[in-house]
Design a protein around this motif. Structure first.
Motif: not given
Length: 446
Positions: A164-169, A173-179, A203-209
């Motif tokens: 999912l993180a790989a799709t985040v622009k 937000g991407q860095e936080l998911l990877n960490f 990123l908003g709740p929907k983006a990472v739900a």
């Protein structure tokens, strides 16, 4: 991570802490390491650079996202000053307490040491003095790093987060998911959820739900209602609140009164408690649900103990310039309010009687109690254990008394006669005062 926990555990009212580990190398020409380093001004400059370097280090900076940097620097200066033989007194908490629940690993400790070495080299600190200072840091590692308790999170679920993180622009937000994935792989479950929550806020709740359950499973039900804005000039709350007579005074006082003392194994009680009375004949007066406030201010809850009738609603405003995450694992009302910042609040309705212990998932030292009562008469004893009911109808009463050091409430019976009455309620000590576990139920005091 340092003499005061930058993320979770800074205690605004620190207890006496052990003297920092002094250097053992004999001072050159009778001078202390403090003097050889250049005194307090030089130490202050070193600390300032070290903190700036560490809080911007990509490998460890997220540990400091919720830090009061000025207070961190102040305590670090005190710590180094005292440890090197200077005239300062360290006012922070001991290493083990201040890092409770952080689940630090070797890589993070190594990053700290590397940054300190970089700072010492920048200021051209001689090798002898540098070695002595680093030598004082080594013994602290076992108090801060305890990897044996960590269990890696599910690898397949974390792989889905990486995908999912790989799709985040959004780069942050991407860095936080990877960490969050890195922390989960290390077994830092609570820290991983904090990082995920920050990504969710960005990123908003929907983006990472789709991956929220990976980080939230095992925690209490999340309260996702919109946060309310609170006036910045709201007055501080008292240390305790909860008295049936103060909440709803009788128009005409009844003919009986009761004063008493709550003790533990015959000794004066300490800690928070409550005394509740039910008339043996009849149901007694039904108390009206209240709207109350338990604030987070100066990294403390206030009130720290509250008694409210069943059905009451409690607001939990944050008045600190940092995030808090109020939660409870209590069977009566488990909940997780999530992270929110200064000036924001969420509400919880307490619809069952019982004892609710509160904690902050970001600050392990924070703790408070809410006693949800269905009794017609209740009161919070003072700090010495004294309590008083000024208006009781003569007759027999069932008595329940509780103290945070006693565990479960103790039930007894008393007869109230016309006029003043006195009693002593002695509880059996059973519960050990501990730092509350995190919201996943993992102990933070070991």
């Amino acid at each position: 991570m340092t003499p005061t926990d930058p993320v979770t555990n800074t205690d605004p009212n620190p207890t006496a802490s052990p003297t920092p580990t002094p250097t053992t190398t004999p001072p050159a020409k009778g001078k202390s390491l403090y003097d050889r380093l250049g005194g307090k001004d030089a130490i202050t400059a070193v600390v300032d650079d070290f903190v700036n370097r560490t809080t911007s280090d990509p490998s460890i900076k997220h540990r400091f996202f919720n830090t009061d940097a000025a207070n961190l620097k102040k305590l670090l200066v005190e710590f180094v000053c005292e440890a090197t033989g200077g005239p300062c007194k360290y006012t922070g908490r001991d290493m083990e307490s201040s890092h409770a629940g952080m689940d630090l690993v070797d890589e993070e400790f190594t990053a700290l040491v590397t940054n300190l070495v970089g700072t010492l080299d920048k200021f051209k600190v001689p090798e002898k003095e540098k070695g002595e200072l680093l030598g004082a840091l080594g013994p602290l590692k076992p108090m801060m790093v305890k990897p044996e308790k960590l269990k890696p999170m599910d690898a397949k679920k974390l792989a889905a987060v990486t995908k999912l993180a790989a799709t985040v622009k959004d780069p942050e937000g991407q860095e936080l998911l990877n960490f969050a994935v890195t922390a989960g792989t290390r077994g830092q479950r609570n820290y991983a959820e904090q990082l995920f929550t920050r990504a969710e806020m960005k990123l908003g709740p929907k983006a990472v739900a789709a991956v929220a359950k990976t980080f939230r499973e095992g925690a209490p039900t999340r309260v996702n209602t919109e946060v309310k804005k609170m006036p910045a000039d709201s007055k501080p709350q008292p240390a305790s609140i909860g008295s049936s007579e103060a909440d709803e005074p009788d128009a005409k006082p009844a003919k009986g009164a009761l004063t008493g003392m709550l003790t533990l194994d015959g000794k004066p009680s300490t800690g928070k408690g409550v005394v509740m009375l039910w008339p043996k004949a009849g149901k007694g007066k039904k108390r009206v649900a209240k709207t109350r406030v338990i604030e987070q201010r100066d990294k403390m809850f206030a009130p720290q103990v509250m008694a409210v009738p069943v059905g009451s609603t409690v607001s939990f405003p944050n008045f600190d310039p940092i995030f808090h995450n109020v939660f409870s694992l209590s069977k009566v009302k488990p909940f997780d309010l999530g992270m929110y910042k200064n000036g924001e609040s969420r509400d919880v309705k307490l619809d069952k009687p019982g004892i609710v212990r509160l904690g902050c998932n970001l600050h392990a030292a924070m703790s408070a109690w809410v006693i949800v009562v269905d009794a017609p008469h209740y009161v919070i004893p003072d700090a010495s254990g004294k309590f008083e009911f000024k208006s009781l109808a003569p007759g027999k009463y069932k008595v329940q008394a509780w103290n945070e050091r006693s565990g479960e409430p103790t039930t007894s019976e008393i007869e109230v006669k016309e006029g003043p009455n006195e009693t002593k309620l002695d509880l059996k000590a059973g519960a050990t005062a501990t730092i509350s576990p995190d919201k996943f139920g993992t102990a933070r005091d070991k």
